[in-house]
Motif scaffolding. Structure first.
Motif, short mmCIF file in Angstrom:
data_model
loop_
_atom_site.label_atom_id
_atom_site.label_comp_id
_atom_site.label_asym_id
_atom_site.label_seq_id
_atom_site.Cartn_x
_atom_site.Cartn_y
_atom_site.Cartn_z
N GLY A 63 0.82 -1.20 0.00
CA GLY A 63 0.00 0.00 0.00
C GLY A 63 0.86 1.26 0.00
N GLU A 64 1.93 1.25 0.79
CA GLU A 64 2.85 2.39 0.81
C GLU A 64 3.52 2.58 -0.55
OE1 GLU A 64 5.67 2.51 4.13
OE2 GLU A 64 4.34 1.13 5.19
N TYR A 65 3.93 1.47 -1.16
CA TYR A 65 4.56 1.54 -2.48
C TYR A 65 3.60 2.16 -3.49
CZ TYR A 65 6.08 -0.01 -7.09
OH TYR A 65 6.40 -0.05 -8.42
N PHE A 66 2.39 1.65 -3.55
CA PHE A 66 1.42 2.16 -4.52
C PHE A 66 1.01 3.61 -4.24
CE2 PHE A 66 0.63 -2.44 -5.39
CZ PHE A 66 0.98 -2.40 -6.74
N ALA A 67 1.19 4.07 -3.00
CA ALA A 67 0.92 5.46 -2.65
C ALA A 67 2.13 6.36 -2.93
CB ALA A 67 0.51 5.57 -1.19
N GLY A 68 3.23 5.76 -3.38
CA GLY A 68 4.43 6.53 -3.70
C GLY A 68 5.36 6.76 -2.54
N GLY A 69 5.14 6.08 -1.42
CA GLY A 69 5.96 6.32 -0.24
C GLY A 69 7.01 5.28 0.07
N LEU A 70 7.10 4.23 -0.71
CA LEU A 70 8.08 3.17 -0.46
C LEU A 70 8.81 2.87 -1.76
CD1 LEU A 70 8.97 1.01 1.74
CD2 LEU A 70 7.40 -0.53 0.59
N THR A 71 10.13 2.83 -1.69
CA THR A 71 10.93 2.63 -2.90
C THR A 71 11.66 1.30 -2.94
OG1 THR A 71 12.83 3.79 -1.97
CG2 THR A 71 11.23 5.11 -3.24
N THR A 72 11.74 0.60 -1.81
CA THR A 72 12.38 -0.72 -1.78
C THR A 72 11.58 -1.64 -0.87
OG1 THR A 72 13.82 -0.14 0.09
CG2 THR A 72 14.72 0.18 -2.13
N PHE A 73 11.67 -2.92 -1.16
CA PHE A 73 11.01 -3.93 -0.33
C PHE A 73 12.08 -4.73 0.39
CE2 PHE A 73 7.83 -3.05 -3.54
CZ PHE A 73 6.66 -3.00 -2.78
N ASP A 74 12.00 -4.75 1.71
CA ASP A 74 12.91 -5.54 2.52
C ASP A 74 12.10 -6.70 3.08
OD1 ASP A 74 15.07 -6.44 4.00
OD2 ASP A 74 14.70 -5.04 5.66
N HIS A 156 1.90 1.40 -15.75
CA HIS A 156 1.44 2.01 -14.50
C HIS A 156 2.58 2.02 -13.47
CE1 HIS A 156 -1.43 3.06 -11.28
NE2 HIS A 156 -0.63 2.29 -10.54
N LEU A 157 3.27 0.90 -13.31
CA LEU A 157 4.35 0.81 -12.33
C LEU A 157 5.49 1.77 -12.66
CD1 LEU A 157 4.37 -3.06 -11.85
CD2 LEU A 157 3.57 -1.35 -10.19
N LEU A 158 5.88 1.82 -13.93
CA LEU A 158 6.97 2.72 -14.32
C LEU A 158 6.57 4.19 -14.16
CD1 LEU A 158 8.37 0.81 -17.43
CD2 LEU A 158 9.42 1.05 -15.16
N ALA A 159 5.32 4.52 -14.44
CA ALA A 159 4.85 5.89 -14.22
C ALA A 159 4.80 6.22 -12.73
CB ALA A 159 3.48 6.09 -14.86
N LEU A 160 4.34 5.28 -11.92
CA LEU A 160 4.32 5.46 -10.46
C LEU A 160 5.71 5.78 -9.95
CD1 LEU A 160 2.94 5.09 -7.62
CD2 LEU A 160 3.71 2.72 -7.77
N GLU A 161 6.71 5.08 -10.47
CA GLU A 161 8.09 5.26 -10.02
C GLU A 161 8.78 6.46 -10.67
OE1 GLU A 161 10.20 1.57 -10.50
OE2 GLU A 161 8.85 0.50 -9.16
N GLY A 162 8.11 7.10 -11.62
CA GLY A 162 8.70 8.25 -12.29
C GLY A 162 9.70 7.91 -13.38
N ALA A 163 9.73 6.65 -13.80
CA ALA A 163 10.67 6.22 -14.83
C ALA A 163 10.17 6.60 -16.23
CB ALA A 163 10.92 4.72 -14.76
N ILE A 164 8.84 6.76 -16.36
CA ILE A 164 8.24 7.23 -17.61
C ILE A 164 7.14 8.21 -17.21
CG2 ILE A 164 8.75 5.10 -18.88
CD1 ILE A 164 5.72 4.40 -18.63
N GLN A 165 6.69 8.98 -18.19
CA GLN A 165 5.59 9.89 -17.93
C GLN A 165 4.27 9.12 -17.92
OE1 GLN A 165 5.34 13.49 -20.06
NE2 GLN A 165 7.41 14.12 -19.55
#
Length: 167
Positions: A63-74, A156-165
């Motif tokens: 949920g944090e990842y999809f909200a843009g608040g998590l960049t890695t999974f441990d 969707h995932l790449l746009a979420l991460e800012g890798a593409i528009q």
């Protein structure tokens, strides 16, 4: 014992599958994360036990990842793969958030620079979509190619991460 749960996401209902583990705080080692309609994705099997609580921590991190608040999974993962697949998957795990790479670069990192097609097959066999970021691998010409969860999910995932528009 194989455990599973489902969790909602912007990509639809995700299926999380894992094995009980005494070495993790969550008590679970993730074996599979499947998207709706995923080619080769996991399907709930007889004998598996639903345990929403065992996956609560991972579901919250997703949920944090999809909200843009998590960049890695441990997290602890489990699963099978050939030596080659494990080398490719390790290269996937090393791709930084918000970036992309190519199949040929992954082949080089896996120690088999001529094995680009085999790399594609190993990436396609990745059982941990989203958390093992195979969506960050694109074609040499910059095109979005191949994703077991479908190209709209990859976009969707790449746009979420800012890798593409975003489209």
């Amino acid at each position: 014992m194989t455990l599973f749960t489902t969790t909602d996401s912007p990509l639809g209902e995700l299926l999380l599958v894992g094995e009980e583990s005494t070495t993790t705080a969550d008590g679970i080692a993730l074996a599979s994360l499947s998207l709706p309609g995923q080619k080769g994705g996991a399907q709930v099997q007889d004998g598996w036990r639903r345990d929403d609580q065992a996956f609560a921590g991972l579901a919250a991190r997703l949920g944090e990842y999809f909200a843009g608040g998590l960049t890695t999974f441990d997290l602890e993962v489990t699963g099978r793969g050939t030596d080659f697949q494990r080398r490719v998957w390790a290269a996937l795990d090393a791709i930084p958030y918000g970036t992309t790479t190519t199949y040929s670069r992954i082949a080089e990192q896996a120690g088999s620079p001529a094995a680009v097609r085999a790399v594609g097959a190993a990436i396609g066999a990745n059982p941990l979509l989203v958390v093992r970021p195979c969506h960050r691998v694109i074609g040499a010409n910059g095109s979005l190619t191949g994703y077991a969860g479908g190209l709209p999910a990859k976009r969707h995932l790449l746009a979420l991460e800012g890798a593409i528009q975003a489209a």
